[in-house]
Design a protein around this motif. Structure first.
Motif, PDB file in Angstrom:
ATOM      1  N   LEU A  68     -24.750  28.515  -4.982  1.00  0.00           N
ATOM      2  CA  LEU A  68     -24.598  29.232  -3.715  1.00  0.00           C
ATOM      3  C   LEU A  68     -23.391  30.158  -3.836  1.00  0.00           C
ATOM      4  N   LEU A  69     -23.563  31.416  -3.453  1.00  0.00           N
ATOM      5  CA  LEU A  69     -22.469  32.376  -3.453  1.00  0.00           C
ATOM      6  C   LEU A  69     -22.124  32.719  -2.011  1.00  0.00           C
ATOM      7  N   ALA A  70     -20.858  32.581  -1.656  1.00  0.00           N
ATOM      8  CA  ALA A  70     -20.399  32.890  -0.308  1.00  0.00           C
ATOM      9  C   ALA A  70     -19.335  33.967  -0.363  1.00  0.00           C
ATOM     10  N   GLY A  71     -19.345  34.855   0.620  1.00  0.00           N
ATOM     11  CA  GLY A  71     -18.339  35.909   0.660  1.00  0.00           C
ATOM     12  C   GLY A  71     -18.616  36.863   1.800  1.00  0.00           C
ATOM     13  N   VAL A  72     -17.649  37.717   2.087  1.00  0.00           N
ATOM     14  CA  VAL A  72     -17.823  38.688   3.159  1.00  0.00           C
ATOM     15  C   VAL A  72     -18.828  39.741   2.724  1.00  0.00           C
ATOM     16  N   SER A  73     -19.225  40.579   3.657  1.00  0.00           N
ATOM     17  CA  SER A  73     -20.194  41.639   3.383  1.00  0.00           C
ATOM     18  C   SER A  73     -19.688  42.585   2.305  1.00  0.00           C
ATOM     19  N   ARG A  74     -20.559  42.952   1.367  1.00  0.00           N
ATOM     20  CA  ARG A  74     -20.294  43.887   0.267  1.00  0.00           C
ATOM     21  C   ARG A  74     -19.336  43.335  -0.766  1.00  0.00           C
ATOM     22  N   SER A  75     -19.400  42.040  -0.995  1.00  0.00           N
ATOM     23  CA  SER A  75     -18.556  41.440  -2.045  1.00  0.00           C
ATOM     24  C   SER A  75     -19.370  41.092  -3.291  1.00  0.00           C
ATOM     25  N   SER A  76     -20.455  41.834  -3.512  1.00  0.00           N
ATOM     26  CA  SER A  76     -21.284  41.725  -4.732  1.00  0.00           C
ATOM     27  C   SER A  76     -22.136  40.467  -4.785  1.00  0.00           C
ATOM     28  N   LYS A  77     -22.423  39.863  -3.652  1.00  0.00           N
ATOM     29  CA  LYS A  77     -23.198  38.616  -3.653  1.00  0.00           C
ATOM     30  C   LYS A  77     -24.632  38.840  -4.144  1.00  0.00           C
ATOM     31  N   THR A  78     -25.306  39.845  -3.584  1.00  0.00           N
ATOM     32  CA  THR A  78     -26.716  40.044  -3.932  1.00  0.00           C
ATOM     33  C   THR A  78     -26.918  40.458  -5.392  1.00  0.00           C
ATOM     34  N   PRO A  79     -26.232  41.480  -5.901  1.00  0.00           N
ATOM     35  CA  PRO A  79     -26.473  41.839  -7.311  1.00  0.00           C
ATOM     36  C   PRO A  79     -26.096  40.726  -8.278  1.00  0.00           C
ATOM     37  N   THR A  80     -25.058  39.969  -7.939  1.00  0.00           N
ATOM     38  CA  THR A  80     -24.682  38.844  -8.805  1.00  0.00           C
ATOM     39  C   THR A  80     -25.756  37.767  -8.757  1.00  0.00           C
ATOM     40  N   SER A  81     -26.318  37.539  -7.580  1.00  0.00           N
ATOM     41  CA  SER A  81     -27.392  36.551  -7.441  1.00  0.00           C
ATOM     42  C   SER A  81     -28.603  36.927  -8.283  1.00  0.00           C
ATOM     43  N   ILE A  82     -28.991  38.194  -8.223  1.00  0.00           N
ATOM     44  CA  ILE A  82     -30.162  38.651  -8.980  1.00  0.00           C
ATOM     45  C   ILE A  82     -29.907  38.540 -10.480  1.00  0.00           C
ATOM     46  N   TYR A  83     -28.700  38.892 -10.904  1.00  0.00           N
ATOM     47  CA  TYR A  83     -28.368  38.773 -12.329  1.00  0.00           C
ATOM     48  C   TYR A  83     -28.473  37.313 -12.776  1.00  0.00           C
ATOM     49  N   LEU A  84     -27.925  36.407 -11.985  1.00  0.00           N
ATOM     50  CA  LEU A  84     -27.991  34.981 -12.326  1.00  0.00           C
ATOM     51  C   LEU A  84     -29.430  34.481 -12.321  1.00  0.00           C
ATOM     52  N   ALA A  85     -30.231  34.983 -11.393  1.00  0.00           N
ATOM     53  CA  ALA A  85     -31.639  34.578 -11.338  1.00  0.00           C
ATOM     54  C   ALA A  85     -32.362  34.968 -12.620  1.00  0.00           C
ATOM     55  N   ASN A  86     -32.025  36.133 -13.156  1.00  0.00           N
ATOM     56  CA  ASN A  86     -32.639  36.559 -14.415  1.00  0.00           C
ATOM     57  C   ASN A  86     -32.189  35.708 -15.584  1.00  0.00           C
TER      58      ASN A  86
END
Length: 276
Positions: free
Chosen positions: A145-163
């Motif tokens: 689980l990645l937590a952070g404020v808006s625009r702290s790279s959560k989504t692109p980091t999540s997608i990279y980890l998913a790959n």
């Protein structure tokens, strides 16, 4: 300087593309024109490819496991004076020495549709379905689980980890609204807090607002408000003892690598505790 780079493979050529991208990135002032030649598995196909290459000669990087096709390519490259490199030979040779066995000469073997492949597809589907705080009832199934404020790279980091095969959910921390209770109740996933510098975050948010044709001056980019957001997020991380990664000067790949290391250390500790 212009360079024609020919990537010739008996499989999809994905491996060569990654190698070529990494290599070219180390040189400045070079215009690289890439030519992809996938699924070359016969002498006839090789003839057609080489006739095209000779019209735009350059460096040939190849992965061919069929000995006849490979030998023919190498002989003809030498005769034509074409530079050529077998990209994976040093790796295969080192593995053969270490493992005491010869490689399996099967084209595309690394892309076999095995359990790991389907697990990666499952991870990507899970991650996309749990972006931006969606479906908290499923968070226990996540690996990270990645937590952070808006625009702290959560989504692109999540997608990279998913790959990389990890099921990831990411949760935005909003000052005016507490996160779902599941964030504080899950036990299976590793929870990582992402933070950044106020100045960098404001810059990213301003660019986001401009791309959406919205007013660039709002509380979303106010210096004091952003500082409060980040401070509140850090208090949550500290109170829960979650590891924190500052993404200010990190690429997505670097952030993901740090998270994977944290996950590995956590898993190793769990295994050691279970054996004790």
């Amino acid at each position: 300087m212009r360079l024609h780079l020919h990537l010739l493979s008996d499989s999809t050529g994905e491996t060569l593309e990654v190698i070529a991208k990494a290599g070219v990135a180390q040189f400045d002032g070079v215009e690289v024109i890439k030519h992809f030649w996938p699924m070359v598995r016969s002498e006839g196909h090789l003839d057609r490819v080489l006739s095209e290459i000779l019209q735009r000669p350059g460096l040939i990087i190849y992965t061919l496991v069929n000995s006849d096709v490979r030998r023919s390519l190498e002989q003809r490259c030498r005769l034509a004076g074409l530079p050529h490199v077998a990209a994976l030979d040093p790796v295969f040779e080192a593995l053969e020495r270490m493992l005491g066995q010869e490689q399996k000469a099967r084209p595309g073997r690394q892309h076999a549709l095995d359990a790991a492949y389907f697990a990666r597809v499952d991870a990507i589907q899970f991650t996309i379905a749990h972006d931006d705080g969606i479906a908290p009832e499923d968070w226990e199934e996540a690996d990270i689980l990645l937590a952070g404020v808006s625009r702290s790279s959560k989504t692109p980091t999540s997608i990279y980890l998913a790959n990389r095969g990890y099921k990831v959910a990411n949760i935005p921390l909003v000052l005016e609204s507490p996160p779902p209770k599941q964030l504080f109740e899950v036990t299976h996933p590793l929870i990582v807090g992402l933070t950044t510098s106020p100045d960098r975050l404001i810059q990213i948010r301003r660019n986001r607002l401009l791309s959406l044709n919205q007013a660039p001056e709002t509380a979303y980019v106010d210096q004091d408000a952003v500082a409060q957001e980040l401070a509140a997020a850090r208090r949550i991380f500290a109170d829960r003892g979650w590891p924190v990664i500052d993404v200010t000067r990190r690429s997505i790949e670097e952030t993901a690598a740090a998270i994977i290391n944290l996950k590995g250390a956590r898993d190793s500790k769990a295994e050691a505790d279970a054996e004790a």
